[in-house]
Design an enzyme around this catalytic site. Structure first.
Site, short mmCIF file in Angstrom:
data_model
loop_
_atom_site.label_atom_id
_atom_site.label_comp_id
_atom_site.label_asym_id
_atom_site.label_seq_id
_atom_site.Cartn_x
_atom_site.Cartn_y
_atom_site.Cartn_z
CG ASN A 14 145.69 62.27 48.31
OD1 ASN A 14 146.79 62.75 48.57
ND2 ASN A 14 144.75 62.08 49.23
CE LYS A 16 145.33 58.94 50.73
NZ LYS A 16 144.46 58.02 51.45
CG HIS A 100 142.09 63.42 52.46
ND1 HIS A 100 142.22 62.44 53.42
CD2 HIS A 100 141.99 62.77 51.28
CE1 HIS A 100 142.22 61.25 52.82
NE2 HIS A 100 142.08 61.43 51.53
CD GLU A 102 144.34 59.73 54.63
OE1 GLU A 102 145.22 60.44 54.10
OE2 GLU A 102 143.93 58.66 54.13
CD GLU A 172 138.66 60.88 48.94
OE1 GLU A 172 139.27 60.30 48.05
OE2 GLU A 172 139.22 61.38 49.91
N GLY A 178 141.43 53.50 51.64
CA GLY A 178 142.56 52.66 51.99
C GLY A 178 142.17 51.33 52.61
CB SER A 218 139.13 51.10 47.91
OG SER A 218 139.66 51.13 49.22
N GLY A 239 143.96 57.31 45.83
CA GLY A 239 145.06 57.29 46.78
C GLY A 239 146.06 56.21 46.42
N GLY A 240 145.99 55.08 47.10
CA GLY A 240 146.95 53.99 46.93
C GLY A 240 147.26 53.65 45.48
P1 PGA Z 1 142.50 55.24 48.49
O1 PGA Z 1 142.50 56.75 48.98
O2 PGA Z 1 142.29 55.28 46.99
O3 PGA Z 1 143.84 54.69 48.88
O4 PGA Z 1 141.37 54.55 49.17
C1 PGA Z 1 141.67 57.73 48.45
C2 PGA Z 1 141.93 59.06 49.13
O5 PGA Z 1 142.17 59.07 50.34
O6 PGA Z 1 141.89 60.12 48.48
#
Ligand code: PGA
Length: 256
Positions: A14, A16, A100, A102, A172, A178, A218, A239-240
């Protein structure tokens, strides 16, 4: 519930709101190369809308699939700024992330609108990756199960068992996204098994055993293997760590 694992694990990146089209093209190329020859796992990248077309071209002929990060439930019309499921299909998307945390936290998404999106996606053959998960406050108040049950029940409302099997669920925990904090494999497995149990109650054991449940929050090369080897964890939503092709590929390689 007895978890009979014939599911193909799925690892999705992802991205983002990151990467311009040129950078997205380069990142996608790196992912294609990095996961070359890995057949036991499905790999998906989810760039921003603006990069979908260009990334689709890079993925052509590879084993990597394309996904989007959101969509609207209507097919077309006066919805300024929105994108429909049909539009994503023409960009050659196979997956779409829905609900998601967010989007829920910053853009007012609710279980009801996630459900509308989910129904619109499956209606055109787009596979949703539906995100659920509790906040830190909810975990500390010991209501994780109730929160997740409500999100799952809400998302799947009115969806047939046949369509439900095409859905990927991403567990999640909001406190792990994050933040560098990850649920321990035991914590994550407990919620994954619970989600499968809820789906079993909504549909059947067969549907529950067919649905893939990813872990997200994470995930890094160093913790991925311990998470992915849990019986009810079928890969991850990253994500990251999906923004660097080699790091993302190392996570994909952690799938047993
Ligand atoms: P992250 O994000 O791996 O940066 O924690 C995961 C996500 O939001 O899908």
């Amino acid at each position: 519930m007895q978890s009979e694992n014939k599911r193909k694990p799925i690892v999705a990146g992802n991205w983002k709101m990151n990467r311009t089209t040129d950078d997205a093209e380069a990142l996608a190329g790196g992912v294609v190369e990095g996961v070359l020859g890995l057949n036991g796992v499905e790999v998906v990248v989810c760039p921003p809308f603006t990069a979908l077309e260009r990334v689709a071209r890079v993925l052509e002929g590879s084993t990597v699939s394309l996904g989007a990060q959101d969509m609207h439930w209507e097919a077309e019309g006066a919805y300024t700024g929105e994108i429909s499921a049909g539009m994503l299909l023409t960009c050659r998307c196979r997956y779409v992330i829905l609900g998601h945390s967010e989007r829920r936290a910053y853009f007012g998404e609710t279980d009801a609108t996630v459900n509308q999106r989910l129904k619109a996606a499956v209606a055109v053959g787009l596979a949703p990756i539906v995100c659920v998960g509790e906040t830190l406050e909810e975990r500390e108040s010991d209501v994780t199960d109730q929160v997740v049950r409500k999100q799952i029940t809400g998302a799947f409302q009115g969806v047939t068992g046949e369509a439900a099997q095409t859905v990927v669920v991403a567990y999640e925990p909001v406190w792990a996204i994050g933040t560098g904090l990850t649920a321990t494999p035991t914590q994550a497995e407990a919620v994954h098994a619970f989600i499968r149990e809820v789906i079993g109650q909504l549909y059947s054991v067969d549907v529950a055993n067919a649905i893939r449940i990813q872990y997200g929050g994470s995930v890094k090369p160093g913790n991925a293997a311990d998470l992915f080897t849990q019986p009810d964890i079928d890969g991850g939503l990253i994500g990251g760590a999906s923004l660097q092709a080699d790091v993302f590929a190392d996570i994909v390689k952690a799938v047993p």
